[in-house]
Design an enzyme around this catalytic site. Structure first.
Site, PDB file in Angstrom:
ATOM      1  CE  LYS A 120      -2.329  -0.227   3.677  1.00  0.00           C
ATOM      2  NZ  LYS A 120      -3.298   0.002   4.743  1.00  0.00           N
TER       3      LYS A 120
ATOM      4  CE  LYS B 139      -3.304   7.093  -1.004  1.00  0.00           C
ATOM      5  NZ  LYS B 139      -4.349   7.058   0.038  1.00  0.00           N
TER       6      LYS B 139
ATOM      7  CE  LYS C  21      -6.207  -2.420  -3.436  1.00  0.00           C
ATOM      8  NZ  LYS C  21      -6.368  -3.785  -2.918  1.00  0.00           N
TER       9      LYS C  21
ATOM     10  CG  ASN D  17      -5.892   7.999   4.036  1.00  0.00           C
ATOM     11  OD1 ASN D  17      -4.784   7.576   3.756  1.00  0.00           O
ATOM     12  ND2 ASN D  17      -6.536   8.860   3.266  1.00  0.00           N
ATOM     13  CB  VAL D  18      -7.787   2.587   8.085  1.00  0.00           C
ATOM     14  CG1 VAL D  18      -8.259   1.994   9.404  1.00  0.00           C
ATOM     15  CG2 VAL D  18      -8.561   1.992   6.917  1.00  0.00           C
TER      16      VAL D  18
ATOM     17  N   GLY E 298      -5.164   5.158  12.400  1.00  0.00           N
ATOM     18  CA  GLY E 298      -4.333   4.249  13.164  1.00  0.00           C
ATOM     19  C   GLY E 298      -3.669   3.149  12.356  1.00  0.00           C
TER      20      GLY E 298
ATOM     21  CB  VAL F  94      -0.876  11.457   6.682  1.00  0.00           C
ATOM     22  CG1 VAL F  94      -2.249  11.672   7.305  1.00  0.00           C
ATOM     23  CG2 VAL F  94      -0.094  12.763   6.665  1.00  0.00           C
TER      24      VAL F  94
ATOM     25  CB  THR G 124       2.812  16.478  -1.272  1.00  0.00           C
ATOM     26  OG1 THR G 124       1.465  16.091  -1.075  1.00  0.00           O
ATOM     27  CG2 THR G 124       3.737  15.394  -0.786  1.00  0.00           C
TER      28      THR G 124
END
Length: 184
Positions: A15, A58, A70, A98-99, A101, A106, A124
């Site tokens: 990932k 993504k 993916k 995004n999960v 934890g 990030v 970024t």
């Protein structure tokens, strides 16, 4: 591995975006050929009724190799409904962001900056956003999808998004933000 199994949740994937750019063959092997192995084994088993693949935001209009692998995996899972040849196995996809934890998020980066007392949060792009889901909500959403899937769906939850700069400020408003530009 699929002996005496009724339902499969395919969650295996490489990932990390930067790692994919430097190790593309490994990402193809794992995220695409690995997905192919899962769907072929599920069809061959004659017992598995449902396969739900976990995907990522993504995969939508991918601009990097990770997202492209993916997307390819997602397309294989949708097409597998045609390949099953009238067998009872159906395939669908759960796609979320995004999960909280999870390793490599990030938040890990922000924690590393905080722990090492670095001088800035590397961002970024100031307009970048992230979609977030808790592990509990991700599991609950996936379980609901297993119940309601008919084959070929790509389930996408309505989840909150946050600007990455706002997230950095909320994490620690004493550390400045530095816009670093896009990664390779």
């Amino acid at each position: 591995a699929f002996r005496d199994v009724d339902i499969v949740v395919h969650a295996a994937a490489l990932k990390q975006v930067p790692t994919a750019e430097y190790n593309p063959i490994e990402y193809v092997k794992t995220n695409i050929i690995g997905a192919q192995n899962i769907l072929e084994a599920a069809i061959e088993s004659k017992r598995i009724s449902k396969v739900l693949a976990l995907s990522t935001d993504k995969a939508v209009s991918p601009i990097n190799l990770y997202g492209a692998t993916k997307l390819c995996s997602d397309k294989l899972f949708v097409a597998a409904n045609n390949y099953s040849g009238g067998r009872k196995t159906i395939f669908s996809i759960t796609r979320y962001g995004n999960v909280f934890g999870s390793r490599g998020s990030v938040l890990d980066t922000f924690e590393n900056v905080n722990k090492k007392k670095l001088k800035f949060f590397p961002i970024t792009d100031k307009d970048m956003t992230r979609f977030w889901i808790t592990i509990e909500d991700g599991v609950k959403f996936s379980m609901q999808n297993i119940i309601r899937m008919k084959g070929g769906e790509i389930f996408v939850p309505k989840i909150p998004s946050v600007k990455i700069t706002d997230l950095a400020k909320a994490y620690n408003d004493k550390i400045p933000i530095k816009i670093t530009g896009l990664r390779p």
